[in-house]
Scaffold this active site. Structure first.
Site, short mmCIF file in Angstrom:
data_model
loop_
_atom_site.label_atom_id
_atom_site.label_comp_id
_atom_site.label_asym_id
_atom_site.label_seq_id
_atom_site.Cartn_x
_atom_site.Cartn_y
_atom_site.Cartn_z
N ARG A 1 -3.54 -0.58 5.36
CA ARG A 1 -4.13 -1.63 4.52
C ARG A 1 -3.24 -2.85 4.35
NH1 ARG A 1 -5.33 2.49 -0.26
NH2 ARG A 1 -3.46 3.38 0.71
N CYS B 1 0.86 -1.19 0.00
CA CYS B 1 0.00 0.00 0.00
C CYS B 1 0.90 1.24 0.00
CB CYS B 1 -0.98 -0.02 1.17
SG CYS B 1 -0.24 0.17 2.80
#
Length: 232
Positions: free
Chosen positions: A13, A7
């Site tokens: 994430r 990410c």
């Protein structure tokens, strides 16, 4: 088998994806000798090394059964790209930036939602017969073959929750879990251990169909697992 999640800052994430995949794999493989050869990691295209997981994402991860303890961010490098059999990014822009580092990685680099959707279209036959360490790379090749019949869109991106309310972090973590679990199931199908025999009996054609159906109608609520640390 080496799986890499990517990410932006490696704070929300991709760490959530890394730790969820790690706990599911640890539980599925249990006492299987292949566990020692499994590497699951994450990095960020603009990450600074050594930062902890974002607190809101850490809480969302814990709610899904993952363990944020001991995580530290790291930047994406050519060596990390070269060493991964399967690279799953959170957005199409991350995918582009990853491929600038390693243009030869096209056939094994996808966004996470893209890979989950391609799983429904890919030929997965005989994948369970391969050695565990060869499966990530082979799955990437099969997903890539299915990509020719699919058009990408904004649905291939997972939004960035950094700086957002806790509910946004929970929503993003849930979406990551929903997309990721069928991929992990397919990569580990057919593996038998004493501890996982009753809970993860994937292997035959019917089990393969079940795993791929989960990509279309998934639910993260049934995927709580004991908390474990990072495998990498």
């Amino acid at each position: 088998m080496h799986i890499l999640f990517v990410c932006t800052g490696n704070l929300c994430r991709s760490p959530v994806a890394e730790r969820l995949a790690a706990v599911w794999a640890r539980e599925s493989l249990a006492d299987h000798p292949g566990l020692a050869d499994l590497e699951i990691g994450s990095a960020g295209v603009r990450a600074r090394a050594g930062q902890e997981l974002d607190p809101a994402s850490a809480r969302a991860l814990e709610q899904l059964g993952g363990d944020p303890q001991g995580f530290r961010s790291r930047p994406l490098t050519v060596d990390l790209m070269n060493g991964a059999g399967l690279v799953l990014t959170m957005t199409r822009e991350h995918r582009r930036e990853a491929l600038r580092l390693d243009p030869r990685g096209l056939r094994r680099t996808f966004t996470l939602p893209e890979a989950a959707d391609l799983l429904l279209r890919a030929d997965l036959q005989e994948l369970p017969t391969l050695p565990l360490q060869a499966r990530a790379l082979e799955l990437g090749r099969r997903l890539d073959a299915a990509r020719a019949h699919r058009t990408g869109s904004s649905t291939d991106d997972v939004r960035d929750p950094i700086g957002q309310h806790r509910a946004v972090h929970e929503e993003v973590a849930s979406r990551i879990a929903t997309a990721l679990r069928p991929l992990v199931d397919v990569l580990l199908m057919g593996v038998r251990t004493h501890r996982s025999r009753r809970s993860s009996p994937l292997g035959g054609p019917s089990e393969l169909r079940h795993a791929t159906r989960q990509a279309r109608w998934p639910s993260c609520h049934g995927y709580r697992q004991p908390q474990v640390g990072q495998i990498s």
